[in-house]
Enzyme design. Structure first.
Site, PDB file in Angstrom:
ATOM      1  N   GLY A   1       7.319   6.134   4.709  1.00 26.34           N
ATOM      2  CA  GLY A   1       5.964   5.880   4.270  1.00 26.34           C
ATOM      3  C   GLY A   1       4.965   6.806   4.914  1.00 26.34           C
ATOM      4  N   ARG A   2       4.531   6.455   6.114  1.00 27.63           N
ATOM      5  CA  ARG A   2       3.476   7.227   6.770  1.00 27.63           C
ATOM      6  C   ARG A   2       3.863   8.685   7.001  1.00 27.63           C
ATOM      7  NH1 ARG A   2       2.958   2.407  11.051  1.00 27.63           N
ATOM      8  NH2 ARG A   2       5.170   2.598  10.607  1.00 27.63           N
TER       9      ARG A   2
ATOM     10  N   GLY B   1       9.176  -7.692  -4.405  1.00 27.15           N
ATOM     11  CA  GLY B   1       9.475  -9.049  -3.946  1.00 27.15           C
ATOM     12  C   GLY B   1       9.279  -9.183  -2.448  1.00 27.15           C
ATOM     13  N   ALA B   2       8.377  -8.361  -1.897  1.00 25.67           N
ATOM     14  CA  ALA B   2       8.230  -8.275  -0.437  1.00 25.67           C
ATOM     15  C   ALA B   2       6.776  -8.469  -0.009  1.00 25.67           C
ATOM     16  CB  ALA B   2       8.744  -6.912   0.042  1.00 25.67           C
TER      17      ALA B   2
ATOM     18  N   PRO C   1       6.800   3.090  -1.390  1.00 24.98           N
ATOM     19  CA  PRO C   1       5.571   2.686  -2.083  1.00 24.98           C
ATOM     20  C   PRO C   1       4.438   2.486  -1.082  1.00 24.98           C
ATOM     21  CG  PRO C   1       7.173   0.880  -2.020  1.00 24.98           C
ATOM     22  CD  PRO C   1       7.855   2.074  -1.452  1.00 24.98           C
ATOM     23  N   LEU C   2       3.306   3.136  -1.346  1.00 22.14           N
ATOM     24  CA  LEU C   2       2.181   3.134  -0.402  1.00 22.14           C
ATOM     25  C   LEU C   2       0.874   2.889  -1.141  1.00 22.14           C
ATOM     26  CD1 LEU C   2       3.200   6.389   1.494  1.00 22.14           C
ATOM     27  CD2 LEU C   2       3.264   4.084   2.460  1.00 22.14           C
TER      28      LEU C   2
ATOM     29  N   TYR D   1       3.618 -11.103  -1.041  1.00 17.20           N
ATOM     30  CA  TYR D   1       2.984 -11.209  -2.349  1.00 17.20           C
ATOM     31  C   TYR D   1       3.684 -12.276  -3.200  1.00 17.20           C
ATOM     32  CZ  TYR D   1       0.530  -7.190  -0.565  1.00 17.20           C
ATOM     33  OH  TYR D   1      -0.240  -6.380   0.228  1.00 17.20           O
TER      34      TYR D   1
ATOM     35  N   GLY E   1       9.563   2.228   9.438  1.00 19.03           N
ATOM     36  CA  GLY E   1       9.240   3.017  10.624  1.00 19.03           C
ATOM     37  C   GLY E   1      10.301   4.012  11.043  1.00 19.03           C
TER      38      GLY E   1
ATOM     39  N   ALA F   1       2.077   0.139  -5.145  1.00 19.59           N
ATOM     40  CA  ALA F   1       2.178  -1.130  -5.861  1.00 19.59           C
ATOM     41  C   ALA F   1       1.202  -1.144  -7.030  1.00 19.59           C
ATOM     42  CB  ALA F   1       1.887  -2.286  -4.909  1.00 19.59           C
TER      43      ALA F   1
END
Length: 369
Positions: free
Chosen positions: A319-320, A177-178, A29-30, A181, A298, A62
């Site tokens: 992600g990236r 849940g991370a 998720p990005l 937030y 990462g 998100a």
């Protein structure tokens, strides 16, 4: 160049509950800040479908569960009919490519400001302690502590968002849940200073997140529910004094509901004796949780292959690298060079630049495989 007949670990098939994945490379998720007015936009159809593959798992950026859930510009929601309708063609495009698509549902809690809240009200949290103004260059506003009698309403917002996600066509939801937030704020003992049944002990601090999981699982079925956790991280100053205990407690507690997967963020590497190491590991959480385990943080191709080969995780979220390489699974298969990501365009509102304009392998090579 020929693809090896023996696939690398990341590209082996995996059965995740009722879903047959063709590989283990997950789109993490990005947040991309391109959903104008909190409405998913047509340009997201191309963005997500570019990264979809037959039997590949994608997780959305998100997505807010209510009008109090927002804390950043132009992030999508899923609490209105208009938002649900806007998601439908995006989901359909991913499904046409054979992808499996989960919507990450989110409430920022105190990681917000008056400007993003209805009627300019205070953000809500487990506490009235705010994020330090200026952190990450944002003007965080002091939050308002939720009353005990308001908490069922938060649970209901997540439940309705999950129902809406299924109506939009998603295959399931990931409960966020991370990353400091709202749910993470309740779990972490350096943020949660409540004295009611939602604060104090580890069990009490995890009560709201688990009530959300239970409500969502009851609404759409546990086989369509994942959860993301970052017990070791300190995002948004959400720190816990005993992250190992928190992570393992949550992994065990999630087993009670039989949810599909647990998505955990790796502990940060720190420099020790002139090399990068971490004193922590996701392995105890991995061993405690009985469903599918997704690791993020990462990873590159080599590290992802090693993690899967050693059974440290079932799937790896990228992600990236996936942001900059829409055909990442194919590049991994060919061990092809990767596009470099441009951090400066991660969060700009442009519907193309830094979003859908990263080239595919065919676009920048003279020979196809």
């Amino acid at each position: 160049m020929a693809v090896s007949t023996c696939p690398i670990p990341l590209l082996t098939p995996y059965k995740m509950g009722n879903f047959n994945l063709s590989h283990r490379v997950v789109l993490a998720p990005l947040t991309r800040n391109r959903s104008y007015g909190n409405i998913p936009q047509p340009h997201a159809i191309l963005y997500y479908s570019q990264r979809a593959s037959d039997g590949g798992l994608l997780i959305t950026e998100a997505t807010g569960v209510s009008d109090t859930a927002q804390g950043y510009p132009e992030t999508p929601g899923i609490w209105t009919k208009e938002q649900v309708e806007a998601w439908k063609p995006i989901v359909e495009a991913v499904h046409q490519k054979g992808g499996i698509f989960f919507c990450q549902i989110w409430h920022v809690g105190r990681a917000s400001s008056y400007a993003f809240q209805p009627n300019g009200q205070a953000p809500i949290s487990c506490t009235d302690k705010g994020v330090t103004p200026g952190l990450d260059g944002m003007d965080w506003s002091p939050p308002r502590r939720l009353r005990t009698d308001e908490i069922p309403g938060i649970v209901n917002d997540f439940r309705l968002a999950a129902r809406n996600a299924i109506e939009a066509g998603f295959d399931g939801v990931e409960i966020h849940g991370a990353n400091g937030y709202l749910l993470d704020q309740f779990m972490k003992d350096q943020v949660n200073d409540r004295t009611d049944e939602y604060g104090g002990s580890l069990e009490n601090r995890c009560r709201l997140p688990l009530e959300v999981v239970e409500a969502v699982a009851n609404e759409i079925g546990p086989d369509r529910v994942g959860m993301r956790l970052s017990p070791f991280a300190g995002y948004m100053e959400a720190v816990d004094s005993n992250p190992e205990a928190l992570g393992v407690y949550m992994a065990n507690a999630l087993n009670r509901f039989g949810i599909l997967y647990l998505h955990a963020i790796e502990p940060r590497m720190v420099r020790m004796n002139d090399r990068l190491e971490t004193p922590h590991s996701l392995l105890p959480m991995r061993k405690a949780f009985k469903g599918t385990f997704i690791a993020a943080g990462g990873y590159n191709r080599e590290e992802g292959n090693k993690a899967v080969a050693e059974n440290y995780t079932d799937l790896v979220a990228f992600g990236r690298l996936f942001l900059a390489n829409p055909d990442l699974p194919r590049r991994f298969a060919l061990d092809a060079p990767l596009n470099r990501y441009n951090r400066a365009t991660f969060y700009i509102p442009d519907p193309v630049v830094g979003y859908t304009d990263y080239p595919f392998l065919e676009d920048n090579t003279t020979n196809s495989d």
